[in-house]
Write an enzyme that holds these catalytic residues in place. Structure first.
Site, short mmCIF file in Angstrom:
data_model
loop_
_atom_site.label_atom_id
_atom_site.label_comp_id
_atom_site.label_asym_id
_atom_site.label_seq_id
_atom_site.Cartn_x
_atom_site.Cartn_y
_atom_site.Cartn_z
N CYS A 109 1.00 -0.79 0.13
CA CYS A 109 -0.12 -0.15 -0.23
C CYS A 109 0.78 1.55 0.26
O CYS A 109 1.34 2.06 -0.84
CB CYS A 109 -1.05 -0.18 1.05
SG CYS A 109 -2.11 0.96 1.04
N HIS A 213 -3.54 -5.07 0.38
CA HIS A 213 -3.47 -5.34 1.77
C HIS A 213 -4.04 -6.86 1.96
O HIS A 213 -4.48 -7.36 2.70
CB HIS A 213 -3.79 -4.93 2.86
CG HIS A 213 -3.37 -3.42 2.99
ND1 HIS A 213 -2.66 -3.03 4.08
CD2 HIS A 213 -4.38 -1.73 2.86
CE1 HIS A 213 -2.58 -2.22 3.87
NE2 HIS A 213 -3.60 -1.09 3.44
N GLU A 215 -1.67 -9.10 3.48
CA GLU A 215 -1.83 -9.88 5.26
C GLU A 215 -2.49 -9.77 5.93
O GLU A 215 -2.50 -10.22 6.69
CB GLU A 215 -0.25 -8.40 5.42
CG GLU A 215 -1.08 -7.38 6.55
CD GLU A 215 -1.56 -5.89 5.55
OE1 GLU A 215 -2.14 -4.85 5.96
OE2 GLU A 215 -1.36 -5.73 4.17
#
Length: 237
Positions: A109, A213, A215
């Protein structure tokens, strides 16, 4: 031996105290992929930062605030978000050290945007006001572990080698994106409105940035664990 992965942090004030912070999703994703995460505190002392660089095997640039537009030769428009110049300075220093040392680098990001700016590129300061026909990239109130839109992946790329697919669904929490590409970078994924969703280095062994994102998706979407496993594998070398 698990490779040591440096994770960049941000600062946050609570009452009279100030903290170095990081979303646990980054830490958990690196651990799940076989790495040992080390949070690099946001400090101005370059000798301290260099000591961290000497012990890590790779570095992950995490999400967060907007990058100061002055770094890419622009004044901020009225739609710019929060800026923390101290973080910009700290991350650009770390990136240049890691890049020159050919350490594996991943950006998420803000991280992809930071990589691009550090390599001389620029950003759209606000997608909605600067890109005609842009789709929704920052949904209000959506869970971070929920996919939001599709992206197209270029076949001749590390990203394609990882996901083995030309289209995947990703989450999305950004109002900025890459405009002019930094040196040594090529685009490896786009959203369906043409916004750059991933880049990688042409010259270095492993410099990869993604605009979404991953993760946050790892716990519910096994596919995205592959990205961190590849990063950790590169750091193991």
């Amino acid at each position: 031996m698990r490779p040591i992965i440096g994770l960049t942090t941000f600062t946050e004030s609570k009452g009279t105290s100030r903290y170095n912070c990081l979303n646990c999703n980054y830490v958990n994703a690196i651990v799940e992929a076989g790495g040992t995460p080390v949070m690099i505190p946001l400090v101005e002392n370059k000798d301290t930062l260099l000591q961290y660089m000497n012990i890590i095997d790779g570095i992950l640039f995490t999400g967060g605030e907007d990058v100061l537009p002055l770094y890419y030769g622009e004044n901020p428009i009225k739609d710019i978000g929060a800026i923390e110049q101290e973080r910009d300075d700290y991350e650009i220093f770390l990136f240049k050290e890691a890049y020159d040392a050919n350490l594996p680098i991943m950006g998420i990001c803000r991280g992809i945007q930071l990589i691009n700016v550090a390599l001389g590129g620029s950003l759209y300061q606000d997608i909605n006001s600067q890109i005609t026909g842009s789709l929704g990239h920052s949904p209000k109130g959506s869970p971070m572990n929920q996919v939001h839109h599709m992206i197209r992946i270029e076949k001749n790329s590390k990203l394609y080698d990882i996901f083995e697919n030309e289209t995947i669904a990703v989450n999305s929490f950004h109002h900025q994106s890459i405009k002019d590409l930094g040196k040594d970078l090529k685009v490896t994924a786009y959203s369906y409105d043409g916004i750059i969703e991933a880049v990688e280095s042409i010259e270095k062994d492993f410099v990869l940035g993604v605009q979404w994102h991953p993760e946050a998706l790892v716990p519910k979407h096994e596919l995205f664990k592959k990205l961190f496993e590849e990063f950790v594998k590169r750091c193991s070398k």
